[in-house]
Design a protein around this motif. Structure first.
Motif, PDB file in Angstrom:
ATOM      1  N   MET A 105       0.810  -1.217   0.000  1.00  0.00           N
ATOM      2  CA  MET A 105       0.000   0.000   0.000  1.00  0.00           C
ATOM      3  C   MET A 105       0.849   1.277   0.000  1.00  0.00           C
ATOM      4  SD  MET A 105      -3.036  -1.334   2.499  1.00  0.00           S
ATOM      5  CE  MET A 105      -3.774   0.268   2.807  1.00  0.00           C
ATOM      6  N   TYR A 106       2.151   1.129   0.169  1.00  0.00           N
ATOM      7  CA  TYR A 106       3.017   2.309   0.051  1.00  0.00           C
ATOM      8  C   TYR A 106       3.259   2.603  -1.418  1.00  0.00           C
ATOM      9  CZ  TYR A 106       3.991   1.536   4.999  1.00  0.00           C
ATOM     10  OH  TYR A 106       3.863   1.357   6.357  1.00  0.00           O
ATOM     11  N   ASP A 107       3.159   3.858  -1.779  1.00  0.00           N
ATOM     12  CA  ASP A 107       3.410   4.243  -3.165  1.00  0.00           C
ATOM     13  C   ASP A 107       4.759   4.915  -3.269  1.00  0.00           C
ATOM     14  OD1 ASP A 107       0.975   3.444  -4.495  1.00  0.00           O
ATOM     15  OD2 ASP A 107       0.002   4.878  -3.169  1.00  0.00           O
ATOM     16  N   MET A 108       5.604   4.305  -4.093  1.00  0.00           N
ATOM     17  CA  MET A 108       6.959   4.833  -4.261  1.00  0.00           C
ATOM     18  C   MET A 108       7.063   5.680  -5.527  1.00  0.00           C
ATOM     19  SD  MET A 108       8.621   3.467  -1.676  1.00  0.00           S
ATOM     20  CE  MET A 108      10.330   3.443  -2.211  1.00  0.00           C
ATOM     21  N   LYS A 109       5.958   5.754  -6.260  1.00  0.00           N
ATOM     22  CA  LYS A 109       5.924   6.582  -7.462  1.00  0.00           C
ATOM     23  C   LYS A 109       4.723   7.502  -7.358  1.00  0.00           C
ATOM     24  CE  LYS A 109       7.474   3.015 -10.628  1.00  0.00           C
ATOM     25  NZ  LYS A 109       6.548   1.933 -10.905  1.00  0.00           N
ATOM     26  N   PRO A 110       4.741   8.634  -8.069  1.00  0.00           N
ATOM     27  CA  PRO A 110       3.586   9.539  -8.013  1.00  0.00           C
ATOM     28  C   PRO A 110       2.299   8.800  -8.402  1.00  0.00           C
ATOM     29  CG  PRO A 110       5.406  10.564  -9.183  1.00  0.00           C
ATOM     30  CD  PRO A 110       5.806   9.141  -8.936  1.00  0.00           C
ATOM     31  N   VAL A 111       1.228   9.083  -7.682  1.00  0.00           N
ATOM     32  CA  VAL A 111      -0.075   8.525  -8.043  1.00  0.00           C
ATOM     33  C   VAL A 111      -1.047   9.686  -8.193  1.00  0.00           C
ATOM     34  CG1 VAL A 111       0.151   6.258  -6.934  1.00  0.00           C
ATOM     35  CG2 VAL A 111      -0.610   8.212  -5.582  1.00  0.00           C
ATOM     36  N   GLY A 112      -2.185   9.398  -8.817  1.00  0.00           N
ATOM     37  CA  GLY A 112      -3.189  10.434  -9.017  1.00  0.00           C
ATOM     38  C   GLY A 112      -3.758  10.905  -7.688  1.00  0.00           C
ATOM     39  N   LYS A 113      -4.593  11.927  -7.781  1.00  0.00           N
ATOM     40  CA  LYS A 113      -5.170  12.493  -6.564  1.00  0.00           C
ATOM     41  C   LYS A 113      -5.998  11.438  -5.815  1.00  0.00           C
ATOM     42  CE  LYS A 113      -7.663  16.518  -4.965  1.00  0.00           C
ATOM     43  NZ  LYS A 113      -8.712  17.464  -5.350  1.00  0.00           N
ATOM     44  N   HIS A 114      -6.656  10.584  -6.584  1.00  0.00           N
ATOM     45  CA  HIS A 114      -7.426   9.506  -5.967  1.00  0.00           C
ATOM     46  C   HIS A 114      -6.924   8.168  -6.469  1.00  0.00           C
ATOM     47  CE1 HIS A 114     -10.156  12.521  -4.498  1.00  0.00           C
ATOM     48  NE2 HIS A 114     -10.290  12.994  -5.720  1.00  0.00           N
ATOM     49  N   LYS A 115      -6.395   7.383  -5.574  1.00  0.00           N
ATOM     50  CA  LYS A 115      -5.957   6.036  -5.955  1.00  0.00           C
ATOM     51  C   LYS A 115      -7.113   5.081  -5.692  1.00  0.00           C
ATOM     52  CE  LYS A 115      -3.022   3.037  -3.655  1.00  0.00           C
ATOM     53  NZ  LYS A 115      -1.739   2.587  -3.094  1.00  0.00           N
ATOM     54  N   LEU A 116      -7.569   4.435  -6.752  1.00  0.00           N
ATOM     55  CA  LEU A 116      -8.698   3.508  -6.627  1.00  0.00           C
ATOM     56  C   LEU A 116      -8.175   2.079  -6.743  1.00  0.00           C
ATOM     57  CD1 LEU A 116     -11.142   5.290  -9.134  1.00  0.00           C
ATOM     58  CD2 LEU A 116     -10.833   5.760  -6.680  1.00  0.00           C
ATOM     59  N   THR A 117      -8.381   1.279  -5.719  1.00  0.00           N
ATOM     60  CA  THR A 117      -7.917  -0.107  -5.757  1.00  0.00           C
ATOM     61  C   THR A 117      -9.132  -1.023  -5.742  1.00  0.00           C
ATOM     62  OG1 THR A 117      -6.062   0.636  -4.416  1.00  0.00           O
ATOM     63  CG2 THR A 117      -6.299  -1.731  -4.712  1.00  0.00           C
ATOM     64  N   VAL A 118      -9.249  -1.841  -6.786  1.00  0.00           N
ATOM     65  CA  VAL A 118     -10.408  -2.724  -6.904  1.00  0.00           C
ATOM     66  C   VAL A 118      -9.979  -4.146  -6.593  1.00  0.00           C
ATOM     67  CG1 VAL A 118     -12.245  -3.541  -8.418  1.00  0.00           C
ATOM     68  CG2 VAL A 118     -11.270  -1.280  -8.770  1.00  0.00           C
ATOM     69  N   CYS A 119     -10.740  -4.815  -5.755  1.00  0.00           N
ATOM     70  CA  CYS A 119     -10.421  -6.207  -5.437  1.00  0.00           C
ATOM     71  C   CYS A 119     -10.987  -7.123  -6.514  1.00  0.00           C
ATOM     72  CB  CYS A 119     -11.001  -6.601  -4.091  1.00  0.00           C
ATOM     73  SG  CYS A 119     -10.717  -8.343  -3.737  1.00  0.00           S
ATOM     74  N   THR A 120     -10.111  -7.984  -7.055  1.00  0.00           N
ATOM     75  CA  THR A 120     -10.577  -8.949  -8.061  1.00  0.00           C
ATOM     76  C   THR A 120     -10.337 -10.382  -7.608  1.00  0.00           C
ATOM     77  OG1 THR A 120      -8.456  -8.923  -9.193  1.00  0.00           O
ATOM     78  CG2 THR A 120     -10.116  -7.368  -9.984  1.00  0.00           C
ATOM     79  N   ASN A 121     -10.032 -10.556  -6.325  1.00  0.00           N
ATOM     80  CA  ASN A 121      -9.810 -11.928  -5.863  1.00  0.00           C
ATOM     81  C   ASN A 121     -11.116 -12.725  -5.987  1.00  0.00           C
ATOM     82  OD1 ASN A 121      -8.888 -14.293  -4.424  1.00  0.00           O
ATOM     83  ND2 ASN A 121      -7.236 -13.003  -3.674  1.00  0.00           N
TER      84      ASN A 121
END
Ligand SMILES: Cc1cc2nc3c(=O)[nH]c(=O)nc-3n(C[C@H](O)[C@H](O)[C@H](O)COP(=O)(O)O)c2cc1C
Ligand code: SF4
Ligand code: FES
Lengths: 167, 428
Positions: free
Chosen positions: A78-94
């Motif tokens: 969950m740590y971002d080491m690169k620039p991300v957009g204003k809203h990071k959206l993470t979708v679960c596909t498990n």
């Protein structure tokens, strides 16, 4: 809190530093290293992603070797080491989510935002990520906004509504 | 998403009430009565551990180890610091019960941990919370404040000389931290890489000190056991499977959610409680204990009762109690492909058999699912599996292999069909 002043100026706000101090206080006095996960999270909330300078700043603040903070920042996803957009959206596909529309949600977002997983929209507003089980499968399909806000039952209609809310 | 039925963790919780999690409401439900009883009646550590053993409570985190026995391993007279740790790193696909405990009844966990601290002579505890559920972490921190303010937690609890400090620790996205020694490493601020066992946490745990780790639901069951007695808890379930248990039901049912029911309840009854199959489709298969548990076909599952022994006898495991229900439309090869991807993605990479083997499993299942399977692939999957299982530092290796074996045992024909089609397409 820390008396170790290798970094001359603060990269974080006073509020963030106060929050980090509260994390440090949870652990034995000689175990400030335990607070590194919390400290990196707090820094990421303020700055949206972690730079090497920031990681080093946090290590110095806690009085640990920069490598120790760096390996934590790179190990946990969950740590971002690169620039991300204003809203990071993470979708679960498990699988459990997939049985209740996880891929429909992911594909709808891809199409609506015009981006694939691990990409950011041209206006820098949204980054899309594929996630693993978030421990919320009963509310499938689920989406996490900026790591900390869980959105349940993300059908296409619910996505439309949510995206409109996110400035 | 809790559909409470009848059980000890969510007894009398009104899920509609936004304040149901608060200390005031918890106390109205009989909360903290167990702690008061211990302190006021000066109940001994031995008595508590004996009651825990009588209850038959088995760890709710996946391995099902008897909790009373685990507590008796803690060297109580050890002179230095000892630690109590709760595992709320719920990340086993299909499991979402601990989230609801944190959101709707966090004080049950807090009281259970305080009692655990008392029984084992431990004064400091941590609750490690899954990264993706930040809101549950915030709620836990708030609940801790309430407990401290009420004198249930901190120094000189309820005026006695017993002290117990408890803190929340928020993870940040790593399934492997659910494994107890990886969790301890993570709590120490390191990468979540499992340790070799032995030594076990009871002798060498957090910061190298004796440590007891239990799952959230395990701790949350403790207040009931102490308040009502171990025997009463045991009788709610069946011998060797004491009490009630939370089942997280996901997939193709009408009402997914958490169902807290007596161990030993027939699966067919649970399915009915969930409103039956969605869209009136036919049940095809069930993964009965989280993604690491081998799949069971419908006819086998319909004969099972929901308890450790029945599910084990059927060739799978009750695990964390995550019940993933699949209807007749599900392609088992695709289902396995997604799970194999997960284990490959989450391997911590320390052991070669797991790091490389999970990649092999995923790539082979992936090519079968994508119409590029080869006749030798099923043997290859078995061989790769044999080279991982039992040869790794932690049980994630086994967890990656069990679903593959289960699918090949019960749904081999689906894999063979796809491979045959791929061969025909190539003109072979
Ligand atoms: C890969 C892996 C993941 C695990 N994930 C969890 C988890 O999310 N929650 C949990 O309580 N136990 C999990 N466990 C089991 C723990 O190692 C440990 O057995 C458990 O927390 C002990 O508590 P209990 O006796 O109360 O069940 C996991 C084990 C493995 C090997
Ligand atoms: S089995 Fe896999 S996850 Fe476990 S320690 Fe080895 S490499 Fe890491
Ligand atoms: S599978 Fe998506 S939250 Fe568990």
């Amino acid at each position: 809190m820390s008396t170790n002043n290798l970094t001359t100026h603060n990269l974080l706000s006073a509020e963030s530093l106060a929050q980090i101090d509260r994390e440090v206080a949870k652990y034995p006095a000689d175990q400030a290293r335990s607070a590194v996960m919390g400290a990196l999270r707090i820094a990421q909330v303020e700055k949206r992603y972690l730079t090497n300078d920031m990681i080093e700043f946090i290590a110095n603040y806690l009085g640990i070797a920069p490598m120790m903070a760096y390996e934590v920042a790179t190990f946990y996803n969950m740590y971002d080491m690169k620039p991300v957009g204003k809203h990071k959206l993470t979708v679960c596909t498990n699988l459990p989510c997939a049985l209740s529309g996880g891929y429909t949600t992911a594909n709808y977002l891809k199409q609506k935002l015009g981006i694939d997983f691990n990409e950011t929209t041209a206006d820098g507003k949204f980054t899309l990520k594929e996630g693993e089980c978030m421990g919320a499968c009963g509310y499938a399909p689920v989406m996490l906004v900026n790591n900390h806000s869980m959105c349940n039952h993300m059908t296409p209609e619910a996505i439309d509504k949510k995206l409109a809310e996110l400035e | 998403m809790t559909v409470y039925v009848k059980g000890v963790v969510f007894e009398n919780v009104n899920f509609e009430d936004p304040n149901c999690w608060r200390l005031e409401e918890y106390v109205k439900r009989g909360g903290y009565a167990a702690l008061k009883k211990i302190i006021n009646d000066k109940i001994t550590q031995d008595d508590i551990i004996a009651d825990m053993k009588t209850s038959g409570l088995r760890g709710r985190g996946g391995a099902g180890f008897p909790t009373g026995l685990k507590w008796s391993f803690m060297p109580r007279s050890f002179p230095g610091q000892k630690y109590l740790v709760c595992n709320t790193d719920e990340g086993e696909p299909g499991t979402f019960k601990d989230l609801d405990i944190m959101v709707y009844n966090p004080h049950a966990l807090i009281e259970g941990m305080i009692i655990g601290g008392y029984a084992m002579g431990i004064t400091v505890g941590y609750n490690y919370i899954h990264g993706e559920v930040f809101e549950a972490y915030q709620r836990f921190e708030e609940a801790l404040e309430e407990a401290r303010a009420a004198g249930f937690l901190g120094d000189n609890i309820l005026g006695s000389d017993f002290c117990f400090q408890l803190h929340g620790h928020h993870g940040y996205g790593a399934y492997i931290c659910g494994e107890e020694t990886a969790l301890l490493e993570s709590l120490e601020g390191k990468k979540g890489q499992p340790r070799f066992k032995p030594p076990f946490p009871a002798s060498y745990g957090l910061y190298g000190k004796p440590t007891t780790i239990n799952n959230t639901e395990t701790f949350a069951s403790v207040p009931y056991i102490i308040r009502e007695g171990g025997q009463k808890f045991l009788e709610l379930g069946k011998p060797n499977n004491g009490g009630t248990k939370l089942f997280s039901v996901s997939g193709h049912v009408n009402r997914p959610g958490n169902y807290e029911i007596p161990l030993g309840t027939p699966f067919s009854e649970l399915l009915e409680m969930c409103g039956g199959m969605r869209d009136g489709k036919k049940l095809k298969a069930v993964i009965p204990g989280g993604s690491s548990a081998p799949v069971l076909p419908a006819d086998v599952m319909m004969q099972c009762t929901m308890d450790y022994d029945s599910i084990a006898k059927a060739g799978s495991m009750l695990g964390s109690g995550a019940v993933i229900v699949m209807d007749e439309t599900v392609c088992m090869v695709s289902a396995l492909e997604r799970l194999s991807y997960f284990y490959h993605e989450e391997s911590c990479g320390q052991c070669t058999p797991c790091r490389e083997g999970t990649g092999w499993l995923y790539r082979v299942v992936h090519r079968i699912a994508n119409g590029e399977g080869r006749p030798e692939d099923l043997d290859l999957l078995s061989r790769v599996g044999d080279n991982i299982a039992g040869r790794t530092i932690c049980a994630l290796g086994d967890a990656a292999v069990f679903p593959v074996r289960g699918m090949l045992k019960h749904f081999r024909h689906e894999f063979e069909d796809l491979i045959n089609k791929a061969q025909k397409a190539k003109g072979l």
